[in-house]
Write an enzyme that holds these catalytic residues in place. Sequence first.
Site, PDB file in Angstrom:
ATOM      1  N   SER A 100     -13.361   9.355   5.772  1.00  0.00           N
ATOM      2  CA  SER A 100     -12.533   9.352   7.222  1.00  0.00           C
ATOM      3  C   SER A 100     -13.101  10.013   7.955  1.00  0.00           C
ATOM      4  O   SER A 100     -12.860  10.045   9.280  1.00  0.00           O
ATOM      5  CB  SER A 100     -11.418  10.241   6.645  1.00  0.00           C
ATOM      6  OG  SER A 100     -10.607   9.492   5.632  1.00  0.00           O
ATOM      7  N   HIS A 126     -14.333   1.860   7.571  1.00  0.00           N
ATOM      8  CA  HIS A 126     -13.259   2.576   7.456  1.00  0.00           C
ATOM      9  C   HIS A 126     -11.705   1.987   7.284  1.00  0.00           C
ATOM     10  O   HIS A 126     -11.437   1.685   8.400  1.00  0.00           O
ATOM     11  CB  HIS A 126     -13.303   3.704   8.198  1.00  0.00           C
ATOM     12  CG  HIS A 126     -12.255   4.863   8.328  1.00  0.00           C
ATOM     13  ND1 HIS A 126     -11.686   5.489   9.439  1.00  0.00           N
ATOM     14  CD2 HIS A 126     -11.672   5.401   7.188  1.00  0.00           C
ATOM     15  CE1 HIS A 126     -10.575   6.358   8.900  1.00  0.00           C
ATOM     16  NE2 HIS A 126     -10.597   6.370   7.672  1.00  0.00           N
ATOM     17  N   GLU A 152     -12.189   0.473  11.114  1.00  0.00           N
ATOM     18  CA  GLU A 152     -13.376   1.235  12.048  1.00  0.00           C
ATOM     19  C   GLU A 152     -14.718   0.878  11.233  1.00  0.00           C
ATOM     20  O   GLU A 152     -14.826   1.148  10.301  1.00  0.00           O
ATOM     21  CB  GLU A 152     -12.989   2.733  12.303  1.00  0.00           C
ATOM     22  CG  GLU A 152     -12.156   3.213  12.925  1.00  0.00           C
ATOM     23  CD  GLU A 152     -11.766   4.596  12.987  1.00  0.00           C
ATOM     24  OE1 GLU A 152     -11.108   5.078  14.037  1.00  0.00           O
ATOM     25  OE2 GLU A 152     -12.181   5.112  12.280  1.00  0.00           O
ATOM     26  N   ASN A 209      -9.093   9.484  13.563  1.00  0.00           N
ATOM     27  CA  ASN A 209      -8.756  10.811  12.865  1.00  0.00           C
ATOM     28  C   ASN A 209      -9.244  11.901  13.964  1.00  0.00           C
ATOM     29  O   ASN A 209      -8.749  12.883  13.846  1.00  0.00           O
ATOM     30  CB  ASN A 209      -9.287  10.860  11.600  1.00  0.00           C
ATOM     31  CG  ASN A 209      -8.837  10.321  10.494  1.00  0.00           C
ATOM     32  OD1 ASN A 209      -7.578   9.880  10.536  1.00  0.00           O
ATOM     33  ND2 ASN A 209      -9.522   9.785   9.440  1.00  0.00           N
TER      34      ASN A 209
HETATM   35  N1  LIG Z   1      -6.220   8.793   1.873  1.00  0.00           N
HETATM   36  C1  LIG Z   1      -6.309   8.037   3.136  1.00  0.00           C
HETATM   37  O1  LIG Z   1      -5.129   7.902   3.811  1.00  0.00           O
HETATM   38  C2  LIG Z   1      -7.561   7.527   3.450  1.00  0.00           C
HETATM   39  C3  LIG Z   1      -7.439   6.592   4.672  1.00  0.00           C
HETATM   40  C4  LIG Z   1      -8.720   6.121   4.803  1.00  0.00           C
HETATM   41  C5  LIG Z   1      -9.709   6.579   4.176  1.00  0.00           C
HETATM   42  N2  LIG Z   1      -9.805   7.643   3.223  1.00  0.00           N
HETATM   43  C6  LIG Z   1     -10.939   8.044   2.561  1.00  0.00           C
HETATM   44  O2  LIG Z   1     -11.067   7.213   1.358  1.00  0.00           O
HETATM   45  C7  LIG Z   1     -11.967   7.973   0.345  1.00  0.00           C
HETATM   46  C8  LIG Z   1     -11.136   7.764  -0.903  1.00  0.00           C
HETATM   47  O3  LIG Z   1      -9.676   8.677  -0.766  1.00  0.00           O
HETATM   48  P1  LIG Z   1      -8.698   8.429  -1.457  1.00  0.00           P
HETATM   49  O4  LIG Z   1      -7.152   8.582  -0.416  1.00  0.00           O
HETATM   50  O5  LIG Z   1      -8.449   6.958  -1.899  1.00  0.00           O
HETATM   51  O6  LIG Z   1      -8.567   9.585  -2.273  1.00  0.00           O
HETATM   52  P2  LIG Z   1      -7.805   9.629  -3.844  1.00  0.00           P
HETATM   53  O7  LIG Z   1      -7.767  10.855  -4.242  1.00  0.00           O
HETATM   54  O8  LIG Z   1      -6.898   8.805  -3.972  1.00  0.00           O
HETATM   55  O9  LIG Z   1      -8.977   8.769  -5.045  1.00  0.00           O
HETATM   56  C9  LIG Z   1     -10.459   9.466  -4.928  1.00  0.00           C
HETATM   57  C10 LIG Z   1     -11.236   8.767  -5.777  1.00  0.00           C
HETATM   58  O10 LIG Z   1     -12.474   9.283  -5.995  1.00  0.00           O
HETATM   59  C11 LIG Z   1     -12.800   9.270  -7.536  1.00  0.00           C
HETATM   60  N3  LIG Z   1     -13.670  10.515  -7.624  1.00  0.00           N
HETATM   61  C12 LIG Z   1     -13.337  11.866  -7.538  1.00  0.00           C
HETATM   62  N4  LIG Z   1     -14.538  12.725  -7.843  1.00  0.00           N
HETATM   63  C13 LIG Z   1     -15.697  11.712  -7.892  1.00  0.00           C
HETATM   64  C14 LIG Z   1     -16.962  11.802  -8.345  1.00  0.00           C
HETATM   65  N5  LIG Z   1     -17.341  12.780  -8.450  1.00  0.00           N
HETATM   66  N6  LIG Z   1     -17.663  10.672  -8.539  1.00  0.00           N
HETATM   67  C15 LIG Z   1     -17.071   9.388  -8.467  1.00  0.00           C
HETATM   68  N7  LIG Z   1     -15.705   9.271  -8.095  1.00  0.00           N
HETATM   69  C16 LIG Z   1     -14.926  10.345  -7.932  1.00  0.00           C
HETATM   70  C17 LIG Z   1     -11.636   9.694  -8.010  1.00  0.00           C
HETATM   71  O11 LIG Z   1     -11.563   9.303  -9.615  1.00  0.00           O
HETATM   72  C18 LIG Z   1     -10.568   8.760  -7.427  1.00  0.00           C
HETATM   73  O12 LIG Z   1     -10.721   7.305  -7.911  1.00  0.00           O
HETATM   74  C19 LIG Z   1     -12.097   9.187   1.078  1.00  0.00           C
HETATM   75  O13 LIG Z   1     -13.385   9.071   1.452  1.00  0.00           O
HETATM   76  C20 LIG Z   1     -10.995   9.413   2.139  1.00  0.00           C
HETATM   77  O14 LIG Z   1     -11.352  10.185   2.998  1.00  0.00           O
HETATM   78  C21 LIG Z   1      -8.431   7.969   2.770  1.00  0.00           C
END
Ligand SMILES: NC(=O)c1ccc[n+]([C@@H]2O[C@H](COP(=O)([O-])OP(=O)(O)OC[C@H]3O[C@@H](n4cnc5c(N)ncnc54)[C@H](O)[C@@H]3O)[C@@H](O)[C@H]2O)c1
Length: 304
Positions: A141, A162, A174, A212
């Site tokens: 993000s 993204h 993005e 963001n």
């Molecule tokens: N939540 C949102 O609104 C959103 C939107 C766009 C982008 N993102 C980005 O997407 C990515 C994931 O976010 P999310 O919301 O799915 O988070 P989440 O907390 O739902 O999931 C995170 C995932 O990462 C895994 N994980 C944790 N530690 C790890 C490690 N050491 N090695 C490998 N995997 C690991 C977890 O098992 C889980 O599957 C982030 O970079 C976040 O910034 C999030």
Amino acid sequence: MIFGIGLANHLYTSTVARMIQTRDIKLVGIVGSGIMGSGIAEVVSRAGMDVVVCSRAEQTAHATRSAIEKSLANKLSKAKISQEQMDTAMSHVYVTSKIEDLANCDLVIESAIEDLTTKQRLFVELDKVVKLSCVLTTNTSTLPVIEMARSTNRPDKVCGIHFFNPAVIMPLVEIIRPITASDETIALANAFVATCGKDGVQVADRAGFIVNALLFPYLNNAIAMLEAGTASMEDIDTAMKGGCNFPMGPFALLDLVGLDTSVSILEALYSEFKSSNLEPRPTLRKLVEQGKLGRKSKQGFYNY
Ligand SMILES: NC(=O)c1ccc[n+]([C@@H]2O[C@H](COP(=O)([O-])OP(=O)(O)OC[C@H]3O[C@@H](n4cnc5c(N)ncnc54)[C@H](O)[C@@H]3O)[C@@H](O)[C@H]2O)c1
């Protein structure tokens, strides 16, 4: 071991004609099976590309496949998709707990937690296991994509893709271009995003990219307003929906994004722009310390 319908070899040797519109992308890998990883996998499968989701444990890998199936079944029950569309989408979904199973991917989207060290470690591993032509991307993000590109021996084949939350619904993606990315890599990312049926915008590799960088100062300021006792969170949410025509207020949106992810995003923005209203507010940090992460933990600013 890759889990899915049929044999793992099917991924690589299938003679079954597939509706793949992006000629060069037949198999997409996703690392991380949280909110975003599983949502993106559903988008990719519905766009007719094979997708293999890599979770940290076999149990969560299976749970991811079930979650995608449940999400599609929900759409089927509302007649938004047909049984055939659901079956076809599910036939594209594979899950694994071994990163080596991403070896034959044409494009990988890293979507693990928003932590640069974790992401860099994953890029080092991915760079070792995937074929040379594979483009490695991150769903970060806010974090600098260049730092992930530099962890690999293929910085020209690394960029950001993204998606927004919920990935299945939100039309925007993005495409983040670090200075190392080649034109071919960005063209492939654009083609992939178009095949997913999304609207791609291109942005330079600066913290928060477009959305963001503009959104999070507003979200953090909403928490500051709550802390100052100006209004209740319910009234702030109602005000921003009714007064700005936003589909949801800032506290509902923070809960949807995830409060831990929101802290990480604000920290990354603060470290780049050093503006005091980007420092995560104490209330946000306190909720995360209490394990209240928003919708995904059933408690955040609101209870679910
Ligand atoms: N939540 C949102 O609104 C959103 C939107 C766009 C982008 N993102 C980005 O997407 C990515 C994931 O976010 P999310 O919301 O799915 O988070 P989440 O907390 O739902 O999931 C995170 C995932 O990462 C895994 N994980 C944790 N530690 C790890 C490690 N050491 N090695 C490998 N995997 C690991 C977890 O098992 C889980 O599957 C982030 O970079 C976040 O910034 C999030």
